[in-house]
Design a protein around this motif. Structure first.
Motif: not given
Ligand SMILES: [Zn+2]
Length: 272
Positions: A180, A247, A250, A267, A269-270
């Motif tokens: 992550f 998260c 984000c 996550c 998105v990340c």
């Molecule tokens: Zn994130």
């Protein structure tokens, strides 16, 4: 299962408790924990009379170095050391009786832990330490180590990082956290990671482990250090055990899936 930061924390507290003590004899009530030598009486006779010089760590193993022998101990799921306190219960399988009258107890509810004794120095050329990969907090773990080890693999990056023969000491918690923090999806094919991703991953593996050691490890399930204290790195976890929570980078939801047969937190998105 305790990972590098938890074992390192146990190493430190255990060292303070037992260094300089001499083993008089031992009581062992569950012989299957003893792997080398195969015979419990032979195991005890190798340790009797030995003075503990140092407690070290390799990957997730504790190395209790004595005058002439080294005891290699793996806690697996639930193994714990503590000094004698009251009366031993049915889960206290190994007791070290020291010449000063004190006792060290090894307690293991699941009985998955292992102990090997070798002549001092010979432990590194034998199972279970023989095939261990690089120690991630050592200078041998350079930014070019992982890309070189992964050049020809078809495995995903999470599977590679869990492989103790490549890098020793990481488990499910710290692999999910380091991935992550590096912005790398756990399912990514390791061989196709970019140069800057390898550099981020190298830095984040080290930083995550160092911060977790500093915090005394992560207290999940029944992990305690040798003094019966809990670590507090769980407060600094970004994804592990946080499925459904926002998260911290984000605000989108942390998701959980299965990678390498293990529950995997990320996550989307990340970690695109
Ligand atoms: Zn994130």
């Amino acid at each position: 299962m305790p990972e590098l930061p938890e074992v390192e924390t146990v190493r430190r507290t255990l060292g303070e408790l037992i260094k300089g003590k001499t083993i008089d004899t031992m009581s062992i009530t569950w012989a299957k924990i003893i792997k080398e030598p195969d015979d419990v009486e032979a195991f005890i006779s190798l340790l009797a009379g030995q003075t503990i010089q140092e407690v070290k760590r390799r990957g997730k193993f504790l190395l209790i170095e004595c005058d002439e022998v080294t005891l290699v101990s793996h806690l697996r799921m639930e193994g714990k050391y503590k000094m004698k306190e009251g009366e031993p219960d049915k889960h206290t399988h190994v007791r070290f009786h020291f010449t000063d009258g004190t006792e060290l107890w090894y307690r293991d509810v699941r009985k998955f832990g292992t102990m090997h004794v070798f002549p001092k120095g010979a432990e590194f050329s034998q199972e279970p330490l023989k095939k261990l990969g690089v120690e991630p907090l050592s200078l041998d773990f350079t930014p070019s180590y992982l890309p070189a080890a992964c050049e020809k693999t078809s495995r995903n990056i999470k599977t590679v990082l869990l492989d103790q023969s490549i890098i020793a000491g990481l488990g499910n918690i710290y692999v999910d956290e380091a991935l992550f923090r590096s912005g790398i999806l756990p399912e990514r094919q390791a061989a196709y990671l970019q140069e800057e991703e390898w550099q981020r991953l190298h830095a984040e593996i080290k930083a995550t482990l160092e911060e977790a050691v500093e915090a005394g490890g992560t207290s999940v399930r029944s992990y305690l250090n040798g003094n019966g204290e809990m670590g507090y790195f769980q407060q600094q976890l970004f994804v592990y055990g946080r499925a459904g929570e926002p998260c911290q980078r984000c605000s989108g939801p942390i998701e959980k899936t299965v990678v390498a047969g293990r529950g995997t937190h990320f996550c989307p998105v990340c970690q695109p």
